[in-house]
Design a protein around this motif. Structure first.
Motif, PDB file in Angstrom:
ATOM      1  N   SER A  59       0.824  -1.208   0.000  1.00  0.00           N
ATOM      2  CA  SER A  59       0.000   0.000   0.000  1.00  0.00           C
ATOM      3  C   SER A  59       0.858   1.259   0.000  1.00  0.00           C
ATOM      4  O   SER A  59       0.470   2.278  -0.593  1.00  0.00           O
ATOM      5  N   SER A 124      -2.656   1.399   5.614  1.00  0.00           N
ATOM      6  CA  SER A 124      -3.076   0.643   4.433  1.00  0.00           C
ATOM      7  C   SER A 124      -4.536   0.897   4.102  1.00  0.00           C
ATOM      8  O   SER A 124      -4.888   1.286   2.988  1.00  0.00           O
ATOM      9  N   LEU A 128      -5.985   3.336   0.952  1.00  0.00           N
ATOM     10  CA  LEU A 128      -6.743   2.667  -0.108  1.00  0.00           C
ATOM     11  C   LEU A 128      -8.188   3.164  -0.146  1.00  0.00           C
ATOM     12  O   LEU A 128      -8.750   3.391  -1.227  1.00  0.00           O
ATOM     13  N   TYR A 218      -7.260  -3.540  -1.579  1.00  0.00           N
ATOM     14  CA  TYR A 218      -8.372  -3.342  -0.636  1.00  0.00           C
ATOM     15  C   TYR A 218      -9.158  -4.645  -0.499  1.00  0.00           C
ATOM     16  O   TYR A 218      -9.484  -5.069   0.615  1.00  0.00           O
TER      17      TYR A 218
END
Length: 260
Positions: A59, A124, A128, A218
């Motif tokens: 990410s 992360s 996202l 994701y």
């Protein structure tokens, strides 16, 4: 950059497969691991920490490609400091998530309370979620709200997976859903909103590139929690997690925006 994204994503997929299969064997076929029972804590740690660390790295690379290095560093710093503050506050006094305690399965703990992998992992899902919301043509205050909700979809299955399927933490303040207090959801929304709000204010309405790997990663992160919930028999959190993903896909179809 594209090659780095693909390599890091493939590594995340491989660890995802290894971890899910490993947890499946430990859960339903414990006799197969009887001869290596002393190594089971290591396998559990590797499955959780290895997958989380691989997705954090992936990410970060994706975010650098989309936001640029300095905006990525800004978001990383905001998410780390904010989430760590909230996590420490909750483990000490119960605000905002409710009081809980981390076990030793997630490695080194900051102030002997919060595993360092936890505040790192917030980056992360926040990065996202923000990129997906922006891709779906949300802007201004609506971008902050929608990004917050997309991040919250992760928690709908995460808590059951990490407390009931395997004990990565446990609740001291008991609640209505598998021991989880309802205030935990409020705490998640509150924390995600702060991170998204501060990031939006500091970065302004800057444009960013989009990569299909944003949505892929994701799905991988949320999918891990969803499958872990299913392994533990958590049908409700499993359904919640799937519905969250379907909502995002539905919005993309309604707005005729391609996420993958």
């Amino acid at each position: 950059m594209g090659m780095l994204i693909r390599i890091s994503f493939i590594i995340s997929i491989l660890i995802f497969i290894f971890s899910i299969l490993g947890f499946f064997v430990l859960k339903f076929f414990p006799h197969l691991t009887a001869n290596v029972s002393s190594l089971i804590p290591f396998f559990i740690k590797f499955g959780a920490i290895g997958f989380t660390l691989s997705t954090i790295i992936c990410s970060f690379i994706i975010s650098v490609n989309c936001f640029g290095f300095f905006r990525t560093l800004l978001l990383f710093s905001i998410s780390f400091i904010t989430s760590l503050t909230m996590e420490l506050s909750s483990t000490y006094n119960g605000f905002p998530f409710g009081k809980y305690k981390y076990t030793d399965f997630l490695g080194y703990k900051i102030l002997n309370e919060v595993p360092i992998i936890i505040p790192l992992s917030w980056f992360s899902i926040v990065s996202l979620s923000y990129l997906i919301a922006k891709r779906l043509l949300f802007n201004g205050f609506s971008l902050i709200i929608v990004s917050t909700l997309f991040g919250f979809f992760w928690d709908l299955s995460l808590d059951f997976a990490m407390t009931k399927t395997y004990p990565f933490w446990y609740w001291i303040d008991k609640g209505f859903l598998y021991d989880m207090p309802i205030r935990n959801w409020g705490g998640w929304l509150f924390t995600l909103f702060i991170i998204n709000f501060v990031f939006y204010v500091l970065s302004g309405n800057s444009s960013e590139r989009y990569s299909k790997y944003v949505f892929y990663l994701y799905l991988l992160i949320v999918g891990f929690s969803v499958l872990m919930s299913l392994l533990g028999g958590g049908i409700v959190p499993f359904v919640f997690g799937v519905l969250g993903i379907l909502i995002i896909i539905s919005i993309s179809m309604i707005r005729n925006v391609k996420l993958w």
